[in-house]
Enzyme design. Sequence first.
Site, PDB file in Angstrom:
ATOM      1  N   CYS A  84      40.804  42.630  71.618  1.00 13.05           N
ATOM      2  CA  CYS A  84      40.440  42.149  71.116  1.00 13.05           C
ATOM      3  C   CYS A  84      39.948  42.076  69.958  1.00 13.05           C
ATOM      4  O   CYS A  84      40.535  42.151  69.415  1.00 13.05           O
ATOM      5  CB  CYS A  84      38.695  41.998  71.548  1.00 13.05           C
ATOM      6  SG  CYS A  84      37.339  42.740  71.209  1.00 13.05           S
ATOM      7  N   ARG A 112      40.517  48.785  70.669  1.00 13.96           N
ATOM      8  CA  ARG A 112      39.742  48.787  71.931  1.00 13.96           C
ATOM      9  C   ARG A 112      40.329  50.357  72.764  1.00 13.96           C
ATOM     10  O   ARG A 112      41.019  49.703  74.481  1.00 13.96           O
ATOM     11  CB  ARG A 112      39.761  47.310  72.823  1.00 13.96           C
ATOM     12  CG  ARG A 112      38.860  46.669  72.643  1.00 13.96           C
ATOM     13  CD  ARG A 112      37.556  46.750  71.371  1.00 13.96           C
ATOM     14  NE  ARG A 112      36.097  47.413  72.130  1.00 13.96           N
ATOM     15  CZ  ARG A 112      35.955  46.539  72.605  1.00 13.96           C
ATOM     16  NH1 ARG A 112      35.404  44.776  72.587  1.00 13.96           N
ATOM     17  NH2 ARG A 112      34.566  46.459  73.585  1.00 13.96           N
ATOM     18  N   LYS A 121      23.191  42.533  79.269  1.00 10.48           N
ATOM     19  CA  LYS A 121      24.292  42.408  79.987  1.00 10.48           C
ATOM     20  C   LYS A 121      25.449  43.790  80.071  1.00 10.48           C
ATOM     21  O   LYS A 121      25.978  44.183  81.179  1.00 10.48           O
ATOM     22  CB  LYS A 121      26.126  41.764  78.582  1.00 10.48           C
ATOM     23  CG  LYS A 121      26.978  41.530  79.064  1.00 10.48           C
ATOM     24  CD  LYS A 121      27.662  41.134  78.237  1.00 10.48           C
ATOM     25  CE  LYS A 121      27.991  41.191  76.821  1.00 10.48           C
ATOM     26  NZ  LYS A 121      28.997  42.273  76.568  1.00 10.48           N
ATOM     27  N   ASP A 168      26.382  45.575  67.196  1.00 11.28           N
ATOM     28  CA  ASP A 168      26.398  44.683  67.864  1.00 11.28           C
ATOM     29  C   ASP A 168      25.421  43.550  67.473  1.00 11.28           C
ATOM     30  O   ASP A 168      25.200  42.101  67.787  1.00 11.28           O
ATOM     31  CB  ASP A 168      26.529  44.464  69.552  1.00 11.28           C
ATOM     32  CG  ASP A 168      27.307  45.157  70.089  1.00 11.28           C
ATOM     33  OD1 ASP A 168      26.642  45.353  71.597  1.00 11.28           O
ATOM     34  OD2 ASP A 168      28.030  45.671  69.911  1.00 11.28           O
TER      35      ASP A 168
HETATM   36  C1  EPZ Z   1      30.256  48.568  74.191  1.00 14.55           C
HETATM   37  O1  EPZ Z   1      31.537  48.785  74.107  1.00 14.55           O
HETATM   38  C2  EPZ Z   1      29.660  48.082  74.931  1.00 14.55           C
HETATM   39  N1  EPZ Z   1      30.541  46.541  75.469  1.00 14.55           N
HETATM   40  C3  EPZ Z   1      30.293  47.029  73.092  1.00 14.55           C
HETATM   41  O2  EPZ Z   1      29.155  45.202  73.249  1.00 14.55           O
HETATM   42  C4  EPZ Z   1      29.562  47.686  72.389  1.00 14.55           C
HETATM   43  O3  EPZ Z   1      29.737  47.245  70.806  1.00 14.55           O
HETATM   44  C5  EPZ Z   1      30.048  48.747  71.633  1.00 14.55           C
HETATM   45  O4  EPZ Z   1      30.008  49.753  73.615  1.00 14.55           O
HETATM   46  C6  EPZ Z   1      29.836  50.121  71.367  1.00 14.55           C
HETATM   47  O5  EPZ Z   1      28.657  50.222  71.112  1.00 14.55           O
HETATM   48  C7  EPZ Z   1      29.843  46.194  77.438  1.00 14.55           C
HETATM   49  O6  EPZ Z   1      29.246  48.003  77.005  1.00 14.55           O
HETATM   50  C8  EPZ Z   1      30.126  45.721  77.538  1.00 14.55           C
HETATM   51  P1  EPZ Z   1      33.266  51.984  72.746  1.00 14.55           P
HETATM   52  P2  EPZ Z   1      33.102  49.457  74.610  1.00 14.55           P
HETATM   53  O7  EPZ Z   1      33.442  52.497  73.878  1.00 14.55           O
HETATM   54  O8  EPZ Z   1      32.372  50.647  76.193  1.00 14.55           O
HETATM   55  C9  EPZ Z   1      37.016  53.622  70.397  1.00 14.55           C
HETATM   56  C10 EPZ Z   1      29.190  43.012  73.323  1.00 14.55           C
HETATM   57  O9  EPZ Z   1      29.440  42.332  71.715  1.00 14.55           O
HETATM   58  N2  EPZ Z   1      37.166  53.959  71.907  1.00 14.55           N
HETATM   59  O10 EPZ Z   1      31.770  53.053  72.832  1.00 14.55           O
HETATM   60  O11 EPZ Z   1      34.196  48.869  75.224  1.00 14.55           O
HETATM   61  C11 EPZ Z   1      36.811  51.939  70.076  1.00 14.55           C
HETATM   62  O12 EPZ Z   1      37.415  51.407  69.996  1.00 14.55           O
HETATM   63  C12 EPZ Z   1      30.755  45.024  73.124  1.00 14.55           C
HETATM   64  O13 EPZ Z   1      27.869  43.408  74.065  1.00 14.55           O
HETATM   65  C13 EPZ Z   1      38.500  54.596  71.733  1.00 14.55           C
HETATM   66  O14 EPZ Z   1      39.369  55.412  70.559  1.00 14.55           O
HETATM   67  O15 EPZ Z   1      33.414  50.548  73.136  1.00 14.55           O
HETATM   68  C14 EPZ Z   1      35.110  51.637  69.066  1.00 14.55           C
HETATM   69  O16 EPZ Z   1      36.151  52.156  68.042  1.00 14.55           O
HETATM   70  C15 EPZ Z   1      30.735  44.209  72.075  1.00 14.55           C
HETATM   71  N3  EPZ Z   1      38.555  55.333  72.827  1.00 14.55           N
HETATM   72  C16 EPZ Z   1      34.731  53.528  69.407  1.00 14.55           C
HETATM   73  O17 EPZ Z   1      35.502  53.879  69.988  1.00 14.55           O
HETATM   74  C17 EPZ Z   1      38.048  54.853  74.121  1.00 14.55           C
HETATM   75  O18 EPZ Z   1      38.988  55.348  75.297  1.00 14.55           O
HETATM   76  C18 EPZ Z   1      32.971  52.892  69.508  1.00 14.55           C
HETATM   77  O19 EPZ Z   1      33.641  52.022  71.595  1.00 14.55           O
HETATM   78  C19 EPZ Z   1      37.271  54.219  73.761  1.00 14.55           C
HETATM   79  C20 EPZ Z   1      36.809  53.779  73.129  1.00 14.55           C
END
Ligand code: EPZ
Length: 420
Positions: free
Chosen positions: A115, A120, A22, A307
């Site tokens: 969420c 996020r 996904k 995850d």
């Molecule tokens: C991806 O989300 C995945 N989703 C998530 O899987 C996964 O948990 C996550 O990466 C971490 O590995 C998809 O790929 C669709 P991040 P993403 O940006 O990219 C913070 C699932 O269950 N952050 O890597 O949205 C954020 O709050 C989902 O399949 C900022 O602060 O996650 C988090 O604490 C859940 N500012 C951390 O970074 C930003 O601009 C990592 O988030 C972006 C993120």
Amino acid sequence: MDAFRIRGGRPLRGEIEISGSKNAALPIMAAALLTRERCVIRRVPNLSDVRFMGDILKSLGAHVEFQGETVIIEAKDIHEFGDYELIRKMRASVCILGPLLARLRRARVSLPGGCVIGARPIDLHLKGLTMLGAKFSIRGGYVVGSTPALSGAEVFMGGRVGPTVLGTANIMMAATLSLGVTIIESAACEPEVVDLARFLTSMGARIQGAGSPTITITGLPELHGAEHEVIPDRIEAATFAVAAAVTKGELTLKGARPDHLGAVLDKLREAGVGIDRQGPNLVIERNRSRLRPVDITTQPYAGFPTDVQAQMMVLMLQVPGISVITERIFESRYMHVPELCRLGADISIEGPTAIVKGGKPLSGAPVMASDLRASAALVLAGLAAEGETTVKRVYHLDRGYECMDEKLRRVGARIERIPE
Ligand code: EPZ
């Protein structure tokens, strides 16, 4: 809304086919916006999030056609006004921002809703795209971006907890059509980022270093159409690996990529679970020996994936002793804990840390799904518990697991989908 009714206590035995990822498919579908030409993407999982992404691309004017596990996307004439409601519903829709700015020099997306697992934010996405020359304003819940032209830059994408996966994807996609060279520092190294880079390269993009913390992209005037097969879903594979362990069974995970699961397999072995790599397949077998408690801290890839945190917690509930789980990626990813406690689990939360006191048998009860992976953990707990467990609101699961109940029934699980 559907629910799963599960009768636990039966070992799972047999083979499970792992679906396409996904979290690879979603940004790859968005990347098809970068060209006017036809893109054919194979092994796309049949999930509500994937269908959502298809509807979002259609609302932007792209032609999108699903043929089984293949999706054909042709973004010949597109505009930036996507369907607000659709875009707001799925966080991953943020990854249309980079392609729209690169292709149209303007973009409008809804501020992705937070969420249950945390705020996020998308500040790092906006920071990176701003460094490439975009300007943003927030108007009526929309993020509105525009640029006279994107141009390459050195972009540091590290945040308070480390890299951002979709943030890296957005900058990489935008950089493929920017003037000059872009260097992304502190890039996410997840396999899904590497798969996106492979797809972009097959479209003619010039990318080096994907999978490492430094990615270099040399921008081009345009990209062409391409065909691509999405990598298997490492989180689905990890979820079923834990299912084999918690039910004391033996499962062969067909098409799982062991090389994407290093940290998960390491922790399962440390706990005493039998792991056998057979080419592209994995055989997971709950050894006769007693399991041991393990401590887990979630980290960016190649560390232990956030995850899979909830699923491993269920395994640790079966292990006599204390296991300490620390969630470092998201600020509140313990929605599964109060529901697991309804099944008799003994877990206490201290800030980012869960203290799991394992060894007490779980007993079935009605529970409520919430976050996608928390819901998967509840299904695993139901498979392990004595008696009957009803998991409500399984639409959360349908977002990220293709036919989970069917796949589990085929290996002996007593699980049925019922209207709630
Ligand atoms: C991806 O989300 C995945 N989703 C998530 O899987 C996964 O948990 C996550 O990466 C971490 O590995 C998809 O790929 C669709 P991040 P993403 O940006 O990219 C913070 C699932 O269950 N952050 O890597 O949205 C954020 O709050 C989902 O399949 C900022 O602060 O996650 C988090 O604490 C859940 N500012 C951390 O970074 C930003 O601009 C990592 O988030 C972006 C993120």
